[in-house]
Design an enzyme around this catalytic site. Structure first.
Site, PDB file in Angstrom:
ATOM      1  CD  GLU A  97      -3.390  -0.511  -0.002  1.00 26.99           C
ATOM      2  OE1 GLU A  97      -3.298   0.619  -0.117  1.00 26.99           O
ATOM      3  OE2 GLU A  97      -3.759  -1.432  -0.362  1.00 26.99           O
ATOM      4  CB  SER A 468     -41.373 -40.272  33.025  1.00 25.25           C
ATOM      5  OG  SER A 468     -42.471 -40.837  32.836  1.00 25.25           O
TER       6      SER A 468
END
Length: 780
Positions: A97, A468
């Protein structure tokens, strides 16, 4: 004067005039530029704020041991100081860059001239923006291509260079730049694309990230892996040219195969918990929660959370593999001239959610013996043999139209070892929660199969019949009504319950059996007789002590079969009461909240429950635990102790009518866990499903991880109980005198004679006269 002299003089005059004209033009240009600068300078924004820049940072949610499980905010960012970025990441970025970043004053004149020459001579088009210029543009300007904007950018760059050091400028850039996938800054990009802290990146990974700023949409490694790779090679070439890496490192980096994460892929899946934390923080702090960098630390343990997630998903996927083929998820138009390696094929899957386990794929070739498909990543896989078993109805010549698998079909693939299997997305849902029974800390919470598809939290929002798993609380009530583990209860058909004809799940009826055997075998007829003994209203009021919503439990005998409603979280809290010896605990999920500066703004400090929170007698909880221990040792949940090979496990399976809900709830003295499976719109899970075949295996899988390294622990024996060769018993009945038989001879029960279960802390009757006279009237 000769002609040559005349010509020389004319040329000289022409040259002088041209030079003067050029000088005048340059002067005019300088004056014009100066005038433009004078006009633009007052328009420039104030850049002094950069020195104290506070970026938008998302709300982040973590486990107790520091693993991130969620982030919320429009901008995902992790802000680091320049020294925290690895040198290789900085060097990679500067090489591609702005290689002269530390030399120029904000504008790279050499770079500008090089770009002009390259562009004028037909070379590769080059930009000339420095990192400082990109900072100026990112923070203060638009991206419009005008001379005015370019001049403002240059002026701002010079000003920024005067106000900030080079490292400060680079720090701003590396934290603020957009890098695709709603990600800002290189630290966040490292986690988004590679799933790791930036300090752990390889040279090849640094190069790929360094290639993103130029055009993150074009070279996104998730959506465009080939473009990302091409851009990475450009960066590596620049790094070698700038001396950042040598030829050996360059060659190794080029050859390295990178693993890029799928969108949404996480190390620990806690999406439902993250959403719960987000909702709570947003309710208190509003929109600022998404931008101020707040941090939420939950009570989850990363290993336990991931174990719970895997247990729920594996159970549902394994179940799905046994079901009939429903057909492909979708059908895409796949041109015949596209080869399997063409990136355009994977692009067709953009609108189909991928999953790290159930991979989305598009079929390119299909026959009854072999299917070729392309994953969203672009990888080509072949499925054959057993991998085609479930999809075979869609591969034959006589396949139904809605089941047919052909070129362009979108399917799900599961990798088993080195082989691939065609399967389908589960229609059923599941949930799991685990908590410390002593202080209520939630250690794992899985609200469903996949949060992205279904945000409904089945742990906290789903009210389901418990079946249950509710029975132990009725047995607890029976203990306070003169029934002991040795009491014989008649396991025989009932004749006095109107038009209702209840039965045991297996259709059996064994006659008189002890209470502890009845629970181990989950005898429905015995549970109904217990509720007859106590009366439905007294029984459901007692279960309210465990935290159940009494109004959601029926006031009739169906209560015995768990026909009311509860949530997975409520069930876990109820079993915690049994596990900790009778004390109520509130679930705790959020441990700490910090603001953007790290200041603690909320902290929960769960403390072990004490006697002030007692809801049932300690001896009742203890004896109930012994019953549940027998269930996990020799009853319907015998696989628990057998497979985990530890005796300190307690629990109960649960299966509702038509197998609409499948449960397992249980504990080790330091950890309670509850698992549930069912459909969002209640319907049967299938005749082969049950709490024992679905929920129990998931519970065992989870507990196998959660209890790893945990020593075996016995429950402490409270006062008021005695151990006899026949089992545990309340002390006052050490010599007998408790209800020895219940309903064995179908003796009518006068409910007015049966004491209502006492509230915790209520005084016990003095002596045994009242109880003994009750027993005598009932059986004599």
């Amino acid at each position: 004067m000769s002609d040559s002299a005349t010509r020389d003089g004319a040329a000289s005059r022409w040259l002088r005039r041209a030079l003067w004209a050029l000088l005048a033009l340059c002067l005019a240009g300088v004056l014009g530029l100066g005038a433009t600068v004078l006009v633009l300078l007052p328009q420039l924004p104030d850049t002094s704020s950069l020195a104290n820049y506070q970026p938008k940072q998302p709300l982040r949610v973590y486990t107790a041991d520091g693993v991130e499980i969620g982030g919320f905010g429009n901008e995902k960012r992790e802000y680091l100081r320049i020294q925290q970025f690895p040198q290789m990441m900085r060097d990679s970025l500067l090489a591609v860059e702005d290689s002269r970043f530390y030399e120029h004053p904000g504008i790279d004149v050499i770079g500008v001239l090089r770009a002009i020459v390259a562009n004028a001579t037909g070379g590769r088009t080059q930009g000339a923006s420095t990192i400082t210029q990109q900072v100026a543009r990112t923070f203060f300007l638009t991206r419009e291509r005008t001379l005015s904007r370019k001049l403002k950018e240059a002026l701002l760059s010079l000003r920024i260079e005067q106000q900030l050091s080079k490292d400060q400028i680079l720090e701003l850039y590396m934290n603020q730049i957009y890098l695709g996938a709603r990600t800002y800054g290189f630290a966040e990009a490292s986690r988004t694309y590679f799933g790791k802290p930036i300090q752990q990146l390889s040279v090849a990974e640094c190069a790929m990230l360094a290639g993103l700023p130029q055009n993150p949409a074009y070279a996104n490694p998730i959506k465009s892996p080939k473009r990302a790779k091409d851009r990475q090679l450009v960066v590596l070439s620049r790094m070698r040219a700038e001396g950042v890496i040598d030829d050996i490192v360059y060659a190794a980096a080029k050859a390295e195969k990178l693993y890029v994460r799928n969108p949404g892929e996480m190390d620990v899946h806690g999406e439902y918990v993250a959403e719960m934390a987000r909702a709570q923080v947003y309710a208190q702090y509003g929109e600022s929660a998404y931008t101020s960098g707040m941090k939420v630390v939950t009570t989850l343990r990363a290993a336990d959370q991931q174990a719970g997630w895997k247990a729920v998903r594996k159970t549902l996927i394994d179940r799905e593999l046994r079901l009939a083929w429903r057909g492909p998820e979708a059908q895409e138009d796949l041109p015949a001239d596209l080869s399997d390696q063409d990136p355009a094929i994977a692009q067709l899957l953009t609108d189909h959610d991928d999953d790290e386990t159930l991979r989305v794929a598009i079929v390119t070739q299909a026959s009854s013996k072999r299917v070729t498909a392309v994953l969203a990543s672009g990888d080509v896989v072949v499925v054959s043999g057993k991998g085609l078993r479930q999809a075979l109805p869609g591969l034959g010549a006589k396949a139904r139209a809605n089941q047919r698998v052909t070129r362009g079909s979108v399917v799900r693939l599961l990798q088993v070892g080195q082989e691939w299997v065609i399967t389908q997305w589960p229609q059923a849902e599941g949930a799991l929660v685990a908590m410390d029974p002593h202080d209520g800390r939630i250690r794992a919470l899985v609200g469903g199969f996949d949060f992205h598809r279904n945000q409904f939290n089945h742990v906290t929002q789903g009210w389901r019949q418990p079946g249950s798993t509710y029975k132990p609380f009725l047995y607890s009530a029976a203990l306070e009504n003169g029934v002991m583990p040795e009491t014989l209860i008649n396991d025989a058909p009932l004749s006095d319950v109107g038009n209702w004809t209840p039965s045991n799940a297996d259709g059996s009826a064994e006659g008189p059996i002890p209470l502890h055997i009845a629970l181990a075998k989950s005898k429905n007829l015995v549970s109904i007789r217990l509720v007859q003994l106590m009366g439905p209203e007294a029984a459901r009021q007692w279960t309210g002590h465990f935290g159940f919503d009494v109004d959601k439990q029926p006031a009739n005998l169906t209560l015995a079969l768990g026909s009311g409603s509860t949530t997975v979280m409520q069930m876990a809290s109820a079993y915690a009461v049994i596990a900790n010896g009778g004390l109520s605990v509130n679930p705790v999920l959020i441990q700490k909240i910090q603001d953007g500066q790290g200041k603690v703004v909320f902290e929960a400090k769960p403390t072990p429950a004490d006697e002030s929170q007692r809801v049932i007698p300690a001896r009742n909880a203890f004896v109930t635990s012994t019953l549940l221990n027998e269930v996990a040792r020799s009853g319907t949940a015998a696989k628990a102790q057998a497979q985990l090979r530890r005796p300190d496990l307690y629990g109960k399976t649960g299966t509702t009518n038509d197998v609409v809900d499948a449960w397992f709830a249980g504990f080790q003295p330091n950890l309670v866990a509850v698992v549930w499976f069912g459909h969002d719109t209640p319907r049967s899970l299938g005749s082969q499903a049950s709490g024992g075949s679905l929920a129990l295996p998931a519970w065992i899988q989870f507990m196998g991880t959660a209890l790893r390294g945990e020593p075996v622990r016995s429950l402490s024996t409270p006062e008021g109980v005695v151990s006899l060769p026949t089992g545990w018993r309340y002390s006052e009945w050490a010599e007998g005198g408790f209800l020895t038989e219940l309903g064995v001879d179908e003796t009518p029960i006068d409910r007015s004679l049966i004491p209502t279960p006492p509230l915790p802390g209520a005084s016990e009757p003095e002596g045994e006269d009242t109880l003994r006279s009750f027993i005598e009237r009932l059986f004599n």
